[in-house]
Motif scaffolding. Structure first.
Motif, PDB file in Angstrom:
ATOM      1  N   ASP A  22      13.711  -7.668  -5.030  1.00  0.00           N
ATOM      2  CA  ASP A  22      14.510  -8.795  -5.333  1.00  0.00           C
ATOM      3  C   ASP A  22      15.613  -8.355  -6.439  1.00  0.00           C
ATOM      4  N   VAL A  23      14.594  -7.633  -7.319  1.00  0.00           N
ATOM      5  CA  VAL A  23      15.654  -7.087  -8.672  1.00  0.00           C
ATOM      6  C   VAL A  23      16.560  -5.929  -7.910  1.00  0.00           C
ATOM      7  N   ARG A  24      16.155  -5.020  -7.200  1.00  0.00           N
ATOM      8  CA  ARG A  24      17.020  -4.069  -6.749  1.00  0.00           C
ATOM      9  C   ARG A  24      18.303  -4.670  -5.960  1.00  0.00           C
ATOM     10  N   GLN A  25      17.885  -5.709  -5.101  1.00  0.00           N
ATOM     11  CA  GLN A  25      18.809  -6.210  -4.168  1.00  0.00           C
ATOM     12  C   GLN A  25      19.718  -6.850  -5.136  1.00  0.00           C
ATOM     13  N   GLU A  26      19.514  -7.624  -6.178  1.00  0.00           N
ATOM     14  CA  GLU A  26      20.455  -8.330  -7.084  1.00  0.00           C
ATOM     15  C   GLU A  26      21.245  -7.234  -7.874  1.00  0.00           C
ATOM     16  N   LEU A  27      20.610  -6.131  -8.371  1.00  0.00           N
ATOM     17  CA  LEU A  27      21.559  -5.438  -9.216  1.00  0.00           C
ATOM     18  C   LEU A  27      22.481  -4.606  -8.220  1.00  0.00           C
ATOM     19  N   GLU A  28      22.341  -4.664  -6.866  1.00  0.00           N
ATOM     20  CA  GLU A  28      23.258  -3.925  -6.091  1.00  0.00           C
ATOM     21  C   GLU A  28      24.583  -4.735  -5.741  1.00  0.00           C
ATOM     22  N   ALA A  30      27.845  -6.863  -6.962  1.00  0.00           N
ATOM     23  CA  ALA A  30      29.193  -6.679  -7.635  1.00  0.00           C
ATOM     24  C   ALA A  30      28.777  -7.519  -8.955  1.00  0.00           C
ATOM     25  N   GLU A  31      28.260  -8.694  -9.024  1.00  0.00           N
ATOM     26  CA  GLU A  31      28.083  -9.354 -10.135  1.00  0.00           C
ATOM     27  C   GLU A  31      26.488  -9.969 -10.265  1.00  0.00           C
ATOM     28  N   ASP A  33      23.111 -11.659 -10.714  1.00  0.00           N
ATOM     29  CA  ASP A  33      22.751 -12.964 -11.458  1.00  0.00           C
ATOM     30  C   ASP A  33      21.602 -12.511 -12.435  1.00  0.00           C
ATOM     31  N   GLY A  34      22.140 -12.500 -13.678  1.00  0.00           N
ATOM     32  CA  GLY A  34      20.805 -12.020 -14.671  1.00  0.00           C
ATOM     33  C   GLY A  34      19.612 -13.049 -14.621  1.00  0.00           C
ATOM     34  N   SER A  35      19.883 -14.257 -14.564  1.00  0.00           N
ATOM     35  CA  SER A  35      18.714 -15.094 -14.576  1.00  0.00           C
ATOM     36  C   SER A  35      17.702 -14.916 -13.127  1.00  0.00           C
ATOM     37  N   ARG A  36      18.157 -14.435 -12.262  1.00  0.00           N
ATOM     38  CA  ARG A  36      17.504 -14.084 -11.025  1.00  0.00           C
ATOM     39  C   ARG A  36      16.726 -13.182 -11.175  1.00  0.00           C
TER      40      ARG A  36
END
Length: 66
Positions: A22-28, A30-31, A33-36
């Motif tokens: 989940d962290v890797r996917q979110e960090l990929e 463009a923007e 979501d810091g809360s996720r």
């Protein structure tokens, strides 16, 4: 069930892998979501509480979003 390595363990390794994904996917994104990211890191740090190196890296990553 816990995953053990060198005397350390990660509780619920399957869920820990999912949190890391989940962290890797979110960090990929463009923007990201810091809360996720923070939520997933919080869960991951709870599962990996005894694995010092992972907890230290998580703390550093969380610092980027706080």
């Amino acid at each position: 069930m816990a995953f053990s390595t060198a005397g350390q363990h990660v509780a619920e390794p399957e869920r820990a892998r999912r949190d890391a994904a989940d962290v890797r996917q979110e960090l990929e994104e463009a923007e990201p979501d810091g809360s996720r990211v923070l939520d997933a890191l919080k869960r991951l740090s709870a599962r990996a509480g005894e694995v010092t190196a992972i907890v230290e890296v998580i703390a550093q990553i969380r610092g980027l979003f706080i």
